[in-house]
Design an enzyme around this catalytic site. Structure first.
Site, PDB file in Angstrom:
ATOM      1  N   LYS A  57      92.411 -98.196 -37.420  1.00  0.00           N
ATOM      2  CA  LYS A  57      93.518 -98.190 -38.520  1.00  0.00           C
ATOM      3  C   LYS A  57      94.184 -96.739 -38.624  1.00  0.00           C
ATOM      4  O   LYS A  57      95.063 -96.655 -39.243  1.00  0.00           O
ATOM      5  CB  LYS A  57      92.495 -98.118 -40.043  1.00  0.00           C
ATOM      6  CG  LYS A  57      92.099 -99.352 -40.325  1.00  0.00           C
ATOM      7  CD  LYS A  57      90.988 -99.593 -41.627  1.00  0.00           C
ATOM      8  CE  LYS A  57      90.842-100.834 -42.022  1.00  0.00           C
ATOM      9  NZ  LYS A  57      90.230-101.140 -43.128  1.00  0.00           N
ATOM     10  N   ASN A  70      96.082-100.758 -42.391  1.00  0.00           N
ATOM     11  CA  ASN A  70      95.301-102.054 -42.066  1.00  0.00           C
ATOM     12  C   ASN A  70      96.187-103.245 -41.919  1.00  0.00           C
ATOM     13  O   ASN A  70      95.921-104.172 -41.606  1.00  0.00           O
ATOM     14  CB  ASN A  70      94.488-102.233 -43.052  1.00  0.00           C
ATOM     15  CG  ASN A  70      95.086-103.123 -44.283  1.00  0.00           C
ATOM     16  OD1 ASN A  70      96.094-102.820 -44.622  1.00  0.00           O
ATOM     17  ND2 ASN A  70      94.271-103.798 -45.003  1.00  0.00           N
ATOM     18  N   ASP A 104      93.973-102.104 -48.664  1.00  0.00           N
ATOM     19  CA  ASP A 104      92.723-101.798 -49.102  1.00  0.00           C
ATOM     20  C   ASP A 104      92.578-101.623 -50.349  1.00  0.00           C
ATOM     21  O   ASP A 104      91.719-102.149 -51.165  1.00  0.00           O
ATOM     22  CB  ASP A 104      91.753-101.217 -47.954  1.00  0.00           C
ATOM     23  CG  ASP A 104      91.464-101.930 -46.782  1.00  0.00           C
ATOM     24  OD1 ASP A 104      91.192-102.813 -46.570  1.00  0.00           O
ATOM     25  OD2 ASP A 104      91.506-101.035 -45.612  1.00  0.00           O
ATOM     26  N   GLY A 113      82.720 -90.624 -51.622  1.00  0.00           N
ATOM     27  CA  GLY A 113      83.300 -90.871 -50.413  1.00  0.00           C
ATOM     28  C   GLY A 113      84.822 -90.474 -50.227  1.00  0.00           C
ATOM     29  O   GLY A 113      85.721 -90.468 -51.150  1.00  0.00           O
ATOM     30  N   ALA A 114      85.317 -90.094 -49.028  1.00  0.00           N
ATOM     31  CA  ALA A 114      86.393 -89.761 -48.423  1.00  0.00           C
ATOM     32  C   ALA A 114      86.668 -90.417 -47.142  1.00  0.00           C
ATOM     33  O   ALA A 114      87.651 -89.864 -46.393  1.00  0.00           O
ATOM     34  CB  ALA A 114      86.801 -88.391 -48.519  1.00  0.00           C
ATOM     35  N   ALA A 135      87.878 -96.340 -46.379  1.00  0.00           N
ATOM     36  CA  ALA A 135      87.785 -97.272 -47.666  1.00  0.00           C
ATOM     37  C   ALA A 135      88.306 -96.483 -49.003  1.00  0.00           C
ATOM     38  O   ALA A 135      88.897 -96.533 -49.542  1.00  0.00           O
ATOM     39  CB  ALA A 135      86.721 -97.859 -47.944  1.00  0.00           C
ATOM     40  N   VAL A 166      82.358-100.680 -52.876  1.00  0.00           N
ATOM     41  CA  VAL A 166      83.180-101.222 -51.857  1.00  0.00           C
ATOM     42  C   VAL A 166      82.077-102.246 -50.875  1.00  0.00           C
ATOM     43  O   VAL A 166      82.684-102.957 -50.124  1.00  0.00           O
ATOM     44  CB  VAL A 166      83.909-100.425 -51.032  1.00  0.00           C
ATOM     45  CG1 VAL A 166      84.756 -99.617 -52.002  1.00  0.00           C
ATOM     46  CG2 VAL A 166      83.102 -99.448 -50.247  1.00  0.00           C
ATOM     47  N   TYR A 205      79.933-104.985 -49.408  1.00  0.00           N
ATOM     48  CA  TYR A 205      79.740-106.452 -49.709  1.00  0.00           C
ATOM     49  C   TYR A 205      78.496-107.048 -49.145  1.00  0.00           C
ATOM     50  O   TYR A 205      78.249-108.198 -49.065  1.00  0.00           O
ATOM     51  CB  TYR A 205      80.943-107.286 -49.366  1.00  0.00           C
ATOM     52  CG  TYR A 205      81.471-107.039 -48.179  1.00  0.00           C
ATOM     53  CD1 TYR A 205      81.143-107.662 -46.924  1.00  0.00           C
ATOM     54  CD2 TYR A 205      82.551-106.303 -47.914  1.00  0.00           C
ATOM     55  CE1 TYR A 205      81.710-107.338 -45.541  1.00  0.00           C
ATOM     56  CE2 TYR A 205      83.240-105.770 -46.598  1.00  0.00           C
ATOM     57  CZ  TYR A 205      82.537-106.545 -45.568  1.00  0.00           C
ATOM     58  OH  TYR A 205      83.219-106.326 -44.283  1.00  0.00           O
TER      59      TYR A 205
END
Ligand code: NAD
Length: 285
Positions: free
Chosen positions: A71, A92, A107, A131-132, A135, A232, A234
């Site tokens: 990505k 993406n 995303d 988070g960084a 996603a 995020v 799944y």
């Protein structure tokens, strides 16, 4: 047979890709809408990416997706980047318009659509984002552009934190959203920001299978029933974070529909058509 001599190719470049749901999702959507495209997954890592992008161009594909580990690197090999991809340095989705490759990221839009689908309008609201990484940055940039009032990002002091500092500064300059970056170790600040937020989103890989007992939030007293909590991840469908939040009366949603809607957004960019998400949901989600 749906395929013809005029069928155009789409694809996914990543490694590994054999588990990906994208080929099933896109090909079913092409079939339902009677569109003359086919979508295949190609196992391509960073060493082969430049050649693979050239090959996609040579084969005159309409577009292709990127997944891990491509990505970021793909940004070097496209002609243009969308504002979002320019800021986060990742895409993406690449679209081929007569040999001109444009990269963007869907995303974050997928996440925002999933939130809407779950019944939540995030406009004007405050988010705490855990988070960084890839996603998280996609969600961060999209949410900032989509009109959230404030986003507080928490990350451990790793390489992702350093990279995020510039992105946070850019988003503060380029959007009306107030973006803050904090050290995840600072529990008092984390608790304060969560208490002040409409939604808490985990965009780290903590809690993902097989480490399903892991969770960034240790003390569930931080969850009040007004807070919306999303993940995020799944796999599993319900992470420990979502389980804890649900037990405290919070409304929650997982990463399944983010996955669906990021694909639907790419589909729309390439074909101009809405993906028939109702059918795709029933079949694959
Ligand atoms: P990444 O490697 O780019 O980022 C990982 C993030 O997790 C970083 O912020 C890192 O600092 C953090 N992290 C890792 N270990 C940690 C720890 N022990 N404590 C605290 N933080 C930690 O990964 P990514 O591509 O952003 O993926 C993250 C998760 O998002 C994965 O579970 C992935 O499956 C999921 N994801 C879901 C979708 C979707 O469509 N639902 C899309 C992309 C990624």
């Amino acid at each position: 047979m749906r395929l013809s001599g005029k069928t155009k190719l789409m694809g996914l470049l990543g490694s590994p890709v054999s588990h990906s749901i994208s080929p099933a999702m896109h090909n079913k959507a092409f079939e339902i809408l009677d569109l003359d495209y086919a979508y295949l997954a190609f196992d391509i890592g960073v060493d082969d990416l430049e050649n693979a992008v050239e090959a996609m161009k040579l084969l005159r594909v309409r577009g292709f997706n990127l997944t891990m580990p491509n990505k970021n690197l793909v940004c070097k090999y496209v002609d243009k980047l969308s504002p979002l991809s320019r800021i986060i340095g990742a895409c993406n989705t690449v679209t081929n318009d007569d040999g001109i490759l444009t990269g963007t990221t869907t995303d974050g839009a997928g996440y925002m659509k999933a939130a809407k689908d779950a019944g939540f309008d995030l406009t004007g609201k405050k988010m705490t984002l855990l988070g960084a990484g890839g996603a998280a940055l996609a969600i961060l940039a999209q949410a900032a552009f989509d009109g959230l009032s404030e986003i507080s990002v928490f990350n451990i002091r790793d390489a992702f934190f350093e990279k995020a500092e510039k992105i946070v500064a850019d988003l503060n300059n380029e959007t009306k959203c107030k973006v803050n970056l904090y050290d995840l170790e600072d529990e008092n600040v984390l608790n304060r920001e969560i208490t002040d937020s409409y939604i808490l989103t985990n965009a780290t890989s903590v809690g993902m299978a097989p480490n399903t007992d892991n969770c960034i939030i240790k003390d569930d007293s931080i969850f009040n029933s007004e807070l919306i909590v999303s993940d995020v991840i799944y796999n599993p469908k319900e992470t420990k974070l979502l389980k804890m939040a649900k037990n405290k009366g919070c409304r929650t949603f997982n990463g399944m529909y983010m996955l669906l809607y990021q694909g639907a957004e790419s589909f729309k960019i390439w074909t101009g058509e809405e993906m028939p998400v109702k059918e795709i949901k029933e079949l694959y989600f």
